[in-house]
Design a protein around this motif. Structure first.
Motif, short mmCIF file in Angstrom:
data_model
loop_
_atom_site.label_atom_id
_atom_site.label_comp_id
_atom_site.label_asym_id
_atom_site.label_seq_id
_atom_site.Cartn_x
_atom_site.Cartn_y
_atom_site.Cartn_z
N LEU A 152 6.46 9.29 2.42
CA LEU A 152 6.57 7.60 1.56
C LEU A 152 6.04 5.99 2.10
O LEU A 152 6.13 5.28 1.52
CB LEU A 152 8.35 7.25 2.36
CG LEU A 152 8.95 8.36 1.00
CD1 LEU A 152 10.21 8.16 1.56
CD2 LEU A 152 8.71 8.49 0.08
N ALA A 153 5.49 5.99 3.59
CA ALA A 153 4.55 4.76 3.83
C ALA A 153 3.47 4.70 2.80
O ALA A 153 2.86 4.14 2.77
CB ALA A 153 4.14 5.29 5.28
N TYR A 154 2.78 6.12 1.91
CA TYR A 154 1.89 5.97 1.20
C TYR A 154 2.63 5.88 -0.26
O TYR A 154 2.06 6.43 -1.30
CB TYR A 154 0.92 7.32 1.18
CG TYR A 154 0.20 7.23 2.79
CD1 TYR A 154 -0.25 6.55 3.15
CD2 TYR A 154 1.62 7.99 4.14
CE1 TYR A 154 -0.99 6.27 4.41
CE2 TYR A 154 0.80 7.54 5.40
CZ TYR A 154 0.06 6.91 5.77
OH TYR A 154 -0.78 7.04 7.23
N LYS A 155 3.93 6.04 -0.29
CA LYS A 155 4.49 6.74 -1.48
C LYS A 155 4.35 7.62 -2.53
O LYS A 155 3.68 7.28 -3.69
CB LYS A 155 4.60 4.70 -2.68
CG LYS A 155 5.30 3.94 -1.94
CD LYS A 155 5.03 3.12 -3.31
CE LYS A 155 5.90 1.72 -2.84
NZ LYS A 155 6.43 0.49 -3.75
N GLY A 156 4.27 8.75 -1.52
CA GLY A 156 3.31 9.46 -1.79
C GLY A 156 4.56 10.61 -3.30
O GLY A 156 5.52 10.26 -2.74
N THR A 157 3.77 10.92 -4.03
CA THR A 157 4.74 11.54 -5.19
C THR A 157 5.14 12.25 -5.64
O THR A 157 5.52 13.12 -6.03
CB THR A 157 3.90 11.05 -6.51
OG1 THR A 157 2.70 12.07 -6.22
CG2 THR A 157 4.21 9.73 -6.08
N HIS A 158 3.68 13.49 -4.70
CA HIS A 158 3.55 15.29 -4.88
C HIS A 158 3.11 14.87 -3.33
O HIS A 158 2.68 15.04 -2.86
CB HIS A 158 2.33 15.63 -5.60
CG HIS A 158 2.98 15.09 -7.15
ND1 HIS A 158 2.72 14.45 -7.53
CD2 HIS A 158 3.67 16.24 -7.96
CE1 HIS A 158 3.10 13.62 -8.39
NE2 HIS A 158 3.37 14.88 -9.48
#
Length: 334
Positions: A137-143
């Protein structure tokens, strides 16, 4: 922006299971160009159990070398080691104050690693799923590409993201989606088809290491455990034959075939013919990877330069996101 995050621990020799279950899939995703790919050597996760510092540094470089040799291109993705980017730990503390003890207490891997002596387990081992959530989530990961044994951690990540958004009345974090790949995502031991292939297994014959040369690969396949029956022509015939099922799955993945195609070719034939063909395919795919991995491992300056560049790129993405989290939480940044 569709953004993938995934990581691997620097905890010893990479195996065929790491390659087929993770690294090869990362290389394929990267080539699709439909995602921004962020791949990480998660050295902070590694210290949830005791580590020798010099060995941890060596293993971190070795794992990075294995990722590159296996097809991960640091020019087309972000490749770095976790501890280089402090935003992971910064966000993990916020998540420590969002996640619930009950959620963490249900995590299967903590129960397995802590065993019966839970009072002597480190706090880090208990809360490391929060750090795993922060990694994503530090990168707003989506997958997130995950194996079956990691789905529980991704569910926790989604719970934490949802809880944060609810606590602060924001729509800030996405709920990352799992990506579970098909053939041979879970590679089993060559000595026991009911156990996952593991670098911690005392027997080196139970696994194919990514650094193995052609002779070692062929020997391990020849000596892999099988049963006396010929291979079946249909998948259902593998149901009660874990070793046969494992070898068919490995062959299929390395030959870029389906298990059905493998059985159509080898059904009714004995393991002698099958293992000969499997050794040829395995050596053709894995031996060049091992050679390149050994070359890179002998050039630590190049590996360090790649990880440094990737770490700087990772910080460029993570820093503004974590700063915004701190603003949402109410931290003063004078």
């Amino acid at each position: 922006m569709r953004r993938i995050f995934s990581g691997i621990q620097p905890s010893g020799n990479l195996t065929l299971g790491n390659y087929l279950g993770a690294i090869r899939n990362w290389a394929l995703l990267q080539r699709e160009k439909s995602y921004e790919c962020i791949f990480c050597v998660v050295d902070q996760h590694a210290i949830t159990v005791p580590q020798d510092p010099a060995e941890l540094r060596r293993a971190t470089r070795e794992v990075a070398a294995g990722m590159i040799a296996g097809g991960v291109d640091p020019d087309d993705c972000i490749l770095f080691n976790q501890s280089y980017v402090p935003e992971h730990a910064m966000l993990a503390w916020v998540f420590n104050c969002v996640a619930r003890v009950g959620w963490l207490g249900r995590m299967t891997q903590f129960k397995e690693k802590a065993g019966k002596d839970r009072d002597n387990a480190t706090v880090g081992l208990f809360v490391y799923p929060n750090l795993m959530a922060a990694d994503i989530l530090a990168y707003k990961g989506t997958h997130v590409p995950v194996g079956d044994d990691q789905k529980q951690h991704l569910e926790l990540t989604r719970d934490i993201a949802q809880a944060f958004n609810s606590m602060f009345g924001v729509d800030f974090f996405p709920l990352p989606e799992p990506q579970i790949f098909g053939t041979a995502t879970r590679v089993m031991s060559l000595r026991d088809g009911t156990k996952k292939m593991s670098k911690s297994d005392p027997s080196d014959m139970s696994r194919i290491n990514m650094t193995d040369d052609a002779d070692a690969i062929a020997q391990k396949i020849r000596k892999a455990k099988t049963d006396p029956e010929p291979l079946p022509s249909e998948l259902a015939g593998l149901d009660e034959r874990p070793e046969a099922r494992n070898l068919v799955g490995i062959y299929a993945a390395l030959a870029d075939q389906t298990p059905e195609q493998v059985l159509a070719e080898f059904g009714g034939r004995g393991f002698g013919d099958f293992k000969k063909a499997m050794a040829e395919v395995s050596v053709s795919v894995l031996a060049p990877i091992g050679e390149e991995m050994r070359r890179l491992s002998n050039d630590p300056a190049t590996i360090d330069a790649i990880l440094h560049k990737g770490g700087e790129r990772a910080r460029e993405l993570a820093s503004p996101i974590v700063k915004e989290v701190y603003d949402i939480v109410g931290f003063l940044r004078p």
